[in-house]
Design an enzyme around this catalytic site. Structure first.
Site, PDB file in Angstrom:
ATOM      1  CB  SER B  79      -0.936   0.001   1.210  1.00 44.80           C
ATOM      2  OG  SER B  79      -0.199  -0.176   2.392  1.00 44.80           O
ATOM      3  CG  HIS B 133     -19.629  -1.589   1.864  1.00 44.87           C
ATOM      4  ND1 HIS B 133     -20.943  -1.649   1.469  1.00 44.87           N
ATOM      5  CD2 HIS B 133     -19.365  -2.803   2.417  1.00 44.87           C
ATOM      6  CE1 HIS B 133     -21.442  -2.840   1.756  1.00 44.87           C
ATOM      7  NE2 HIS B 133     -20.505  -3.569   2.339  1.00 44.87           N
TER       8      HIS B 133
HETATM    9  N1  LIG Z   1     -13.383  -4.035  -3.896  1.00 40.46           N
HETATM   10  C1  LIG Z   1     -14.517  -3.572  -4.376  1.00 40.46           C
HETATM   11  O1  LIG Z   1     -15.010  -4.046  -5.388  1.00 40.46           O
HETATM   12  C2  LIG Z   1     -15.220  -2.465  -3.699  1.00 40.46           C
HETATM   13  C3  LIG Z   1     -16.217  -1.792  -4.386  1.00 40.46           C
HETATM   14  C4  LIG Z   1     -16.858  -0.734  -3.785  1.00 40.46           C
HETATM   15  C5  LIG Z   1     -16.512  -0.397  -2.502  1.00 40.46           C
HETATM   16  N2  LIG Z   1     -15.550  -1.079  -1.828  1.00 40.46           N
HETATM   17  C6  LIG Z   1     -15.223  -0.657  -0.470  1.00 40.46           C
HETATM   18  O2  LIG Z   1     -13.999   0.029  -0.466  1.00 40.46           O
HETATM   19  C7  LIG Z   1     -13.338  -0.144   0.773  1.00 40.46           C
HETATM   20  C8  LIG Z   1     -11.934  -0.603   0.562  1.00 40.46           C
HETATM   21  O3  LIG Z   1     -11.964  -1.854  -0.059  1.00 40.46           O
HETATM   22  P1  LIG Z   1     -10.774  -2.378  -0.966  1.00 40.46           P
HETATM   23  O4  LIG Z   1     -11.303  -3.534  -1.713  1.00 40.46           O
HETATM   24  O5  LIG Z   1     -10.173  -1.265  -1.670  1.00 40.46           O
HETATM   25  O6  LIG Z   1      -9.742  -2.903   0.145  1.00 40.46           O
HETATM   26  P2  LIG Z   1      -8.245  -3.433  -0.046  1.00 40.46           P
HETATM   27  O7  LIG Z   1      -7.881  -3.531  -1.461  1.00 40.46           O
HETATM   28  O8  LIG Z   1      -8.119  -4.627   0.805  1.00 40.46           O
HETATM   29  O9  LIG Z   1      -7.348  -2.253   0.544  1.00 40.46           O
HETATM   30  C9  LIG Z   1      -7.355  -1.938   1.883  1.00 40.46           C
HETATM   31  C10 LIG Z   1      -6.269  -0.918   2.220  1.00 40.46           C
HETATM   32  O10 LIG Z   1      -6.393  -0.583   3.584  1.00 40.46           O
HETATM   33  C11 LIG Z   1      -5.172  -0.802   4.287  1.00 40.46           C
HETATM   34  N3  LIG Z   1      -5.461  -1.382   5.598  1.00 40.46           N
HETATM   35  C12 LIG Z   1      -5.815  -2.648   5.902  1.00 40.46           C
HETATM   36  N4  LIG Z   1      -6.019  -2.780   7.208  1.00 40.46           N
HETATM   37  C13 LIG Z   1      -5.787  -1.574   7.761  1.00 40.46           C
HETATM   38  C14 LIG Z   1      -5.822  -1.095   9.093  1.00 40.46           C
HETATM   39  N5  LIG Z   1      -6.148  -1.871  10.118  1.00 40.46           N
HETATM   40  N6  LIG Z   1      -5.515   0.177   9.293  1.00 40.46           N
HETATM   41  C15 LIG Z   1      -5.198   0.999   8.269  1.00 40.46           C
HETATM   42  N7  LIG Z   1      -5.136   0.601   7.011  1.00 40.46           N
HETATM   43  C16 LIG Z   1      -5.432  -0.683   6.748  1.00 40.46           C
HETATM   44  C17 LIG Z   1      -4.373  -1.744   3.451  1.00 40.46           C
HETATM   45  O11 LIG Z   1      -3.013  -1.422   3.546  1.00 40.46           O
HETATM   46  P3  LIG Z   1      -1.982  -2.122   4.552  1.00 40.46           P
HETATM   47  O12 LIG Z   1      -2.523  -3.474   4.876  1.00 40.46           O
HETATM   48  O13 LIG Z   1      -0.720  -2.162   3.819  1.00 40.46           O
HETATM   49  O14 LIG Z   1      -1.948  -1.211   5.725  1.00 40.46           O
HETATM   50  C18 LIG Z   1      -4.864  -1.444   2.037  1.00 40.46           C
HETATM   51  O15 LIG Z   1      -4.122  -0.431   1.459  1.00 40.46           O
HETATM   52  C19 LIG Z   1     -14.204  -1.090   1.569  1.00 40.46           C
HETATM   53  O16 LIG Z   1     -15.065  -0.346   2.385  1.00 40.46           O
HETATM   54  C20 LIG Z   1     -15.010  -1.787   0.490  1.00 40.46           C
HETATM   55  O17 LIG Z   1     -16.232  -2.297   0.941  1.00 40.46           O
HETATM   56  C21 LIG Z   1     -14.885  -2.087  -2.424  1.00 40.46           C
END
Ligand SMILES: NC(=O)c1ccc[n+]([C@@H]2O[C@H](COP(=O)([O-])OP(=O)(O)OC[C@H]3O[C@@H](n4cnc5c(N)ncnc54)[C@H](OP(=O)(O)O)[C@@H]3O)[C@@H](O)[C@H]2O)c1
Lengths: 475, 491
Positions: B79, B133
């Protein structure tokens, strides 16, 4: 079988044919084509035994050729005029009557008679040949050529100056002739190509560039287009007055890159580079693979994330001050292989061209009638007017590239970026694309950045060069 | 322990919130990104959504930086690299959160409670907190400081699409909402709209909805038709073809790329168009199969919707979160071991039409799943527009992920929440379809109808066509696809 091997031939005017390798089988009927001055007629003349051979060899040239051409016609008329000069008496020569011109020893009188009837030329027989109109004398030439039991018939623009009735007559007659005599046609338009033509030879700069079988429909279509581009005057369709971009300060450079550095975690790609592009300058950007050409361009187009960490001035915007990339892109037309890969959509050619007004891949806005009209004009320019509604992804690779160039140009951008526009194209398509670029450069309204990794592969009209070196600076 | 926000509301308000959804007109976005111009946007997390939304927002002229948890910065995790490689400023919560006018929480849903708890005290008075979300607010009942504005801007696509569509000059359909309990200055909507413009969403259509409607419909769609049905369908269809002695490479390929190919037709012209790609006899066959499937699976769809509405689903899943994801990880491993997953696609040519002709059952499954999900959601009070996006609209997007790298890729791309629900669905659906599958042969999956099956009764065909075209998902689909200008018709 006629063979020309590595043949170089010189003609009176100093014009040369170079390195011709050509083989004509008895059953084949060839069309020789090319732009004006390409050497079409010269190649045909070689078959009739003209020209001085500088190198190479020929074999199987026919002893007797029926030859109709502007040159042959001129020759005959010259000879007639000479006769006049040679006349030392005061009697004004009436010139040789057509009857004598036609009925020479070499002519089969029965065949000639038949053709005279067919072409309804009886009324001309007693007139002086040199008094005939061009069309009339052309018909006389045709009758001579068609009734001499030629082993090879060479018809160089035979339809020029013929009325349409005669044109049809001739076509019908030729359909019979080709059953027993090989025919070589020279035409600079494909529209008139008779059905019997089985092969096409394409000339350029005195060289035989392409030999295509009529049956190879793909190659045939490409050749058609090349010829179209080479032979039509480029009339760049107008811009759309309603989708005009905000005017630029004419005194300011289009692009000013200062002290550019592009770094990746494992390497420095570009270091301390300055580049200024002023309005109406055409540039060629070259350098080996991996020297950062595409990265440099994407700093200009706003597609590189590091455009926010560099000192970049583009089209009045100092980057990173709240401008959007769409404000930048509206000034740029862009073509690259990557774009073509992105553009894998089943949308129509027309819509692809229109999408250039919106800088989008695919069309997401309702287009105006005017935009449709302009898009159609561009397609006509490319010789694709009949294909406007066909899906883009069904086009050949080369045609896609041409359409994308039209897409890039449709809004008359101040800057046109062509990133290796010939990459992945065969020779024929390369020439098509280059022909189009040269015409755009000549139009002098758009600055062109032409990217190629061979610095020596130059385009007429481009006089500025930026060459990137591969950075070996691995840090 | 968390407190389900939805369950604290009186029925009247629950219904009102569920029914909140309005397709916004293009001219509601004429202010563009103005409301965010010059404001400091700080994104927490730089993953799929975080990175891609940030790239779009910056390219729209907005001021974007990232804050990551200390460990991610120290260890220079992915990240951290995502953000720095793209030339963004990265800082700790302490460094950046206090400067932010708007904080975009784009961390995984299961981290929201600790993350929001950590950043909230650092936030400027009157700033805005945004989600993509609504799970944290709705299912966990997260309480946000009174002075803060809380909004949601939820792209209805995976992060990679959010970026890819923007770059093409378009966007992805997006749902926006304002948390009414947290809109002290009444500027939530203006901020959400500007944010949607910044990501390009306004070009593809924006739904003005509520946190509750978003969560309850999003969960339902993702676990049933989107991921669940495709996973169950993949496994059943593959095993059937192997059972019938078909070449494993062919079977694997037919399924892996089949979903993408058939749902592409869905994207352009809905269920009707997908079935119109079949021959008439095959169409009737697919229709009959899907009717049968709908009867068998309806109780399962109802159960999923009920569990989502009453909070059973989220509390079960949160229990697994608290238990170190034992269930999720176990099920993920199990999926990796299935025969379909382990059989590489063969290198034979399969023409586009063959995917339809040989995949009649797959077409039937997609139809049944889309219609059931849509019907169940609307029956629960969710507005048709929303139900359409959460079912039919997203199906091709998920199918694309299977085409890339099968179920592994799908489950890696979707959120943990979707993945968890997908496994629940799959476990229930596999046995549920046991008897049904016994009667299935390769005429509907693998080989296609034989020429003896060519007869079609005109009256029946008319009936089937009529039924297809008159399903409510088709009407709303035609309207919404129309709204996207010439868009998907052209793309
Ligand atoms: N994926 C989809 O299709 C989609 C669509 C619409 C909305 N969303 C929403 O968008 C949001 C993000 O989803 P995503 O799919 O983008 O997630 P993701 O790809 O898993 O990314 C999550 C990010 O958050 C960081 N992170 C994880 N745990 C953390 C913690 N405890 N404290 C601080 N940072 C943390 C991670 O970095 P590090 O682990 O390196 O810290 C990573 O950069 C969610 O609410 C999801 O529901 C997702």
């Amino acid at each position: 079988m006629i063979q020309l091997r590595e043949l170089s031939v010189e003609f009176d005017e100093g014009f040369q044919l170079k390195h011709i390798n050509w083989q004509l089988e008895p059953q084949q009927h060839w069309l020789i084509t090319g732009a004006n001055g390409a050497g079409k007629s010269a190649l045909a003349a070689v078959l009739a035994g003209y020209g001085e051979i500088l190198a190479g060899s020929t074999s199987g040239l026919p002893a007797k050729c029926g030859w109709v051409s502007f040159e042959a016609q001129a020759e005959l008329i010259q000879a007639e005029l000479k006769k006049d000069d040679a006349d030392i008496t005061d009697v004004i020569s009436l010139g040789t009557p057509v009857r004598e011109i036609i009925f020479t020893d070499e002519i089969d009188p029965v065949m000639a008679r038949e053709l005279i009837n067919k072409f309804e030329l009886d009324y001309l027989l007693e007139r002086a040949f040199r008094k005939l109109s061009t069309g009339e004398s052309r018909k006389v030439m045709l009758i001579r050529a068609l009734s001499c039991h030629a082993q090879l018939l060479i018809l160089d623009e035979p339809f020029d100056g013929l009325d349409s009735a005669t044109h049809t007559l001739l076509q019908n007659h030729l359909a019979q002739v080709v059953l027993h005599t090989p025919v070589i046609m020279v035409l600079n338009r494909f529209d008139e190509i008779p059905d019997f033509v089985s092969h096409i030879a394409y000339m350029e700069n005195g060289e035989l560039r392409h030999q295509v079988q009529r049956e190879d429909t793909k190659a045939y279509a490409e050749l058609y287009q090349l010829l179209h581009l080479k032979t039509t005057e480029l009339q760049v369709p107008e811009a759309d007055a309603d989708s005009k971009t905000p005017a630029l300060d004419p005194a300011a450079p289009l692009v000013k890159l200062h002290n550019i550095c592009v770094k990746y975690p494992d390497m420095v790609l570009i270091k301390d580079l300055d580049w200024t592009i002023k309005p109406n300058q055409h540039w060629q950007l070259s350098g080996p693979n991996g020297s950062g050409k595409t990265a440099l361009l994407s700093l200009i187009t706003g597609d590189h994330p590091q455009c926010y960490t560099n000192d970049i001035f583009v089209f009045g915007f100092q980057r990173g001050n709240g401008e959007s990339i769409w404000q930048i892109k509206q000034y740029i037309g862009y073509v690259s292989t990557a774009l073509q890969w992105e553009y894998r959509v089943g949308t129509s050619l027309r819509n692809v061209v229109i999408s250039g007004f919106y800088d989008s891949i695919g069309l997401y806005s309702k287009s105006t009638d005017r935009q449709k009209q302009i898009a159609d004009q561009w397609l006509a320019l490319l010789g694709m007017q009949n294909r406007a509604d066909q899906p883009f992804n069904k086009l050949s690779y080369g045609d896609q590239r041409l359409v994308l160039i039209a897409r890039a140009m449709v809004k008359h951008p101040p800057l046109l970026i062509l990133d290796e526009p010939c990459l992945g194209l065969d020779d024929l398509n390369r020439q098509l694309v280059l022909a189009l670029i040269e015409k755009i450069c000549a139009a002098q309204e758009t600055s062109v950045i032409y990217v190629n990794h061979h610095a020596q592969d130059r385009i007429a009209g481009i006089s500025r060069y930026l060459t990137l070196k591969k950075s070996c600076d691995n840090s | 322990m968390s407190n389900n926000y939805f369950n604290t509301l009186p029925l009247r308000e629950q219904l009102e919130q569920l029914a909140k959804c309005r397709f916004m007109h293009m001219n509601e976005f004429t202010d563009g990104v103005e409301a965010l111009k010059g404001k400091k946007m700080v994104i927490i997390g730089c993953g799929a959504q975080g990175l891609n939304q940030g790239l779009n927002l910056r390219d729209s002229g907005l001021d974007v930086s990232y804050t990551l948890r200390q460990t991610a910065i120290d260890e220079k995790r992915q990240s951290y690299k995502n953000a720095t490689d793209n030339g963004f400023t990265v800082g700790t919560y302490e460094e950046l959160i206090p400067t932010a006018d708007i904080v975009l929480n784009l961390t995984p849903d299961k981290q929201h409670t600790p993350v929001v708890t950590a950043v909230m005290p650092l936030m400027k008075q009157g700033a805005c907190l945004s989600y993509s979300h609504g799970f944290n607010i709705v299912e966990e009942g997260m309480q946000i400081r009174d002075d803060l504005t809380v909004i949601m801007v939820a792209p209805k696509c995976p992060g990679s699409e959010v970026r890819a569509e923007y770059v093409r000059g378009f966007g992805v359909p997006t749902l926006i909402a304002v948390h009414e309990d947290n809109d002290p200055q009444g500027q939530g909507l203006a901020l959400a709209k500007a944010y949607a413009v910044g990501t390009g969403g306004h070009k593809a259509g924006v739904l003005m909805s509520s946190f509750i409607a978003e969560v309850k419909s999003d969960l339902m769609g993702e676990q049933t038709i989107l991921c669940g049905m495709l996973q169950t369908g993949s496994l059943l269809c593959f095993d059937k073809m192997i059972d019938k002695g078909m070449d494993a490479g062919y079977a694997s390929k037919l399924i892996q790329f089949g979903w993408e190919t058939i749902t592409e037709a869905l994207k352009y012209g809905g269920v009707t168009n997908m079935l119109d790609r079949l021959s008439n006899p095959a169409k009737i066959k697919a229709f009959d199969l899907s009717e049968e499937l709908k009867v068998i699976m309806r109780p399962l769809y109802n159960k999923h919707q009920d569990d989502i509405i009453n909070g059973t689903f989220s509390s079960t899943m949160m229990a697994d979160w608290a238990n170190d994801d034992v269930n999720l990880l176990g099920w993920r491993a199990e999926t990796g071991e299935t025969a379909f997953e382990k059989t590489p696609a063969g290198d034979m040519e399969i023409s586009e039409q063959e995917y339809f002709d040989h995949g009649i059952l797959m077409v039937a499954m997609v139809k049944a799943g889309v219609e059931l999900a849509f019907e169940t959601m609307t029956a629960a009070g969710i507005i048709a527009d929303s139900a359409y996006y959460e079912s039919l609209h997203e199906t091709p997007l998920i199918a694309n992920t299977i085409a890339r790298k099968k179920l592994y890729e799908m489950n890696a791309t979707i959120s943990d929440t979707a993945e968890y629900g997908c496994y629940l669905y799959n476990h229930a659906c596999l046995p549920l379809l046991g008897d049904f599958m016994k009667n299935i042969d390769t005429d509907v999956i693998g080989r296609g109808l034989s020429s003896d099956d060519n007869g079609v009764d005109n009256a029946r065909l008319i009936e089937v066509n009529e039924a297809l075209r008159s399903h409510p998902v088709e009407a709303i689909g035609a309207t919404l696809r129309g709204h996207m200008a010439d868009m998907k018709k052209i793309v």
